[in-house]
Design a protein around this motif. Sequence first.
Motif, PDB file in Angstrom:
ATOM      1  N   SER A 165     -16.277  21.996  26.254  1.00  0.00           N
ATOM      2  CA  SER A 165     -16.232  21.759  27.585  1.00  0.00           C
ATOM      3  C   SER A 165     -17.220  22.821  28.286  1.00  0.00           C
ATOM      4  O   SER A 165     -17.524  22.452  29.393  1.00  0.00           O
ATOM      5  N   GLY A 365     -17.960  15.097  35.812  1.00  0.00           N
ATOM      6  CA  GLY A 365     -16.478  15.037  35.271  1.00  0.00           C
ATOM      7  C   GLY A 365     -16.045  13.807  35.589  1.00  0.00           C
ATOM      8  O   GLY A 365     -16.404  13.160  36.481  1.00  0.00           O
ATOM      9  N   ARG A 391      -9.791  17.941  35.855  1.00  0.00           N
ATOM     10  CA  ARG A 391     -11.253  17.538  35.884  1.00  0.00           C
ATOM     11  C   ARG A 391     -11.847  17.823  34.521  1.00  0.00           C
ATOM     12  O   ARG A 391     -12.016  18.864  34.003  1.00  0.00           O
ATOM     13  N   THR A 392     -12.273  16.695  33.838  1.00  0.00           N
ATOM     14  CA  THR A 392     -12.754  16.856  32.267  1.00  0.00           C
ATOM     15  C   THR A 392     -14.071  16.152  32.160  1.00  0.00           C
ATOM     16  O   THR A 392     -14.480  15.242  33.111  1.00  0.00           O
ATOM     17  N   GLY A 394     -17.110  17.642  32.211  1.00  0.00           N
ATOM     18  CA  GLY A 394     -17.924  18.069  32.954  1.00  0.00           C
ATOM     19  C   GLY A 394     -17.528  18.738  34.064  1.00  0.00           C
ATOM     20  O   GLY A 394     -16.406  18.486  34.679  1.00  0.00           O
ATOM     21  N   SER A 395     -18.281  19.730  34.521  1.00  0.00           N
ATOM     22  CA  SER A 395     -18.001  20.540  35.880  1.00  0.00           C
ATOM     23  C   SER A 395     -19.141  20.852  36.886  1.00  0.00           C
ATOM     24  O   SER A 395     -19.254  21.645  37.576  1.00  0.00           O
ATOM     25  N   ALA A 432     -13.637  23.637  36.800  1.00  0.00           N
ATOM     26  CA  ALA A 432     -12.703  22.645  35.919  1.00  0.00           C
ATOM     27  C   ALA A 432     -11.157  23.072  35.711  1.00  0.00           C
ATOM     28  O   ALA A 432     -10.302  22.288  35.064  1.00  0.00           O
ATOM     29  N   ALA A 464     -18.762  12.394  40.223  1.00  0.00           N
ATOM     30  CA  ALA A 464     -17.574  12.229  39.600  1.00  0.00           C
ATOM     31  C   ALA A 464     -16.879  10.801  39.437  1.00  0.00           C
ATOM     32  O   ALA A 464     -17.166   9.878  40.170  1.00  0.00           O
TER      33      ALA A 464
END
Length: 536
Positions: A165, A365, A391-392, A394-395, A432, A464
Amino acid sequence: MKSLSAWKTLGALLLSLVSIAAQAAPNAYVVNVLDGATGSVTVIDTADNSVVITVPIPATATAVSGPQEIVINRTSTRAYIANFLDDTVEVLQLSDNTFLAEIALPGSGSPIDLAFRPNTDLLYVVRQSGDVVVVDTAAGTTGTVLGSPIVTTFQGTQAIVFNGSGSRAYVANLGSARVSAIAADANPPALVPAPNNAIVTGDQPTDVEYDAVANRLFVTNAGDDNISIFNINPTTDAATADGPPLALGGQPLGVRLTPDRSRIFVSFPFGNGIASFANTSPFGGPFVSTPTGTRPQYFNFRLSDSRLYVTNGGTSGNTANDSISVFDIAGATATPIANNPFPVRNNPKYVAIADGSPGPAPAAGTLQFDPAAVTVAENVAGGVVTLTVTRTGGSTGAVSATVTPTPGSAASGSDFTATATPATISFVDGDATAKTVTVPINNDSTDDDNESFTVTLSAPTGGAVLGADTATVTIMDDDPAPGGGGTPAPAPAGDGGGGGGGGGCTLNADRAADYGLPLLLLSAGLFYAFRRRIGK
């Protein structure tokens, strides 16, 4: 005029096609450390392993760049090369193989390795002094240096790798037998809390690799001739050894996981070969060894297929051994392909491969409740229920979403208050870290069934997307059932008497004075009536 315009259009189209073809060529880029005064980069067409061009690295004021690691950005448009001796990073444009610029790093520290944080333009530069400098390469040709430095680890920094990640970076410290763990998702990045920020390895850790699926870290220890393997807890950052270090011999140097994650490859400069073993715990043999050229250094895989490229650094003063070995790794063993090995320039050490397809765009994300179902007591401590939003995937960029509680069988006002704190959940760029939302729970005195309401995420911003956007909250009732003014008192000990409830009487010795006389009169009356009826 129309004909001329048509020719111009056709010419522009042809130029565009030529440009696309040039950019899409599956090229490998090899850093020749000792070629000339400043080193060079050899460009190889991986279709037939032919040399396209060798480009000298531009001379600096000191004319001693000492090139080391090379990495390619996520769009496969530029390569970045660490210059060990003059604290700079060179920028190579891949479309025409020309050097665009030189990024000056603050202070001094000898940059030796580079890595892009996944799905971003943030280039992490590790220096042998222990410093880590971050460069935002999206800002023009020279980028923007963020901090000076961002993080300081142990002395003798040698290599860096990210988890899947990009939330964590792991830095091998050759001189301290440690791997430093960096929270790359922090703002600014920082070492994770002790003691998990310093993973104890074997002697002289030289390279690191990370299995993003299994959350497993591999470290080659040149001083101990082995490889350490750690399982990483992504929540606590704790590193647990996956068995004892694997004895390999031959002073292992580079380590890489195959694109399909099936095998681990290791290079042995003093064994003139590479070896691989299955990426399966518990780890052990068999080890499959394959000869290479002289003094193999670092290596890389072509992601579009099962091709492996190994740099052979050769021996000092003998450039005849400076070459690249290429293997097909589709089978159980690495099989040399045609024109292998083939010569390059003096002391090839690092290689990067551009498969030609642009990398993924930065991911903002996915926002979701985790877990999406929560049960809470009506008399919960603090009077609130707490929900977690993660938040998964991507950030990149700042993102947010609106949080809205909605009544169900639980009524707003009497059972809960339809107000979320915060009403908008927000994440900054690169963040994240999970966030929490609270909703007040009202503890009434009414006996109810268990009741529920929902909390919803909506209106995401910043690119998002929403995952599990609805959380269900179940309130467990804590009030007693009505009737009898509560729980009946237990029967006194001694007679096992029954009755109770609905105004009935319990006959026992303590209450004989209350019931004895009425019962005696009732019995006498009944006896008299009976005698009259039968005539006696």
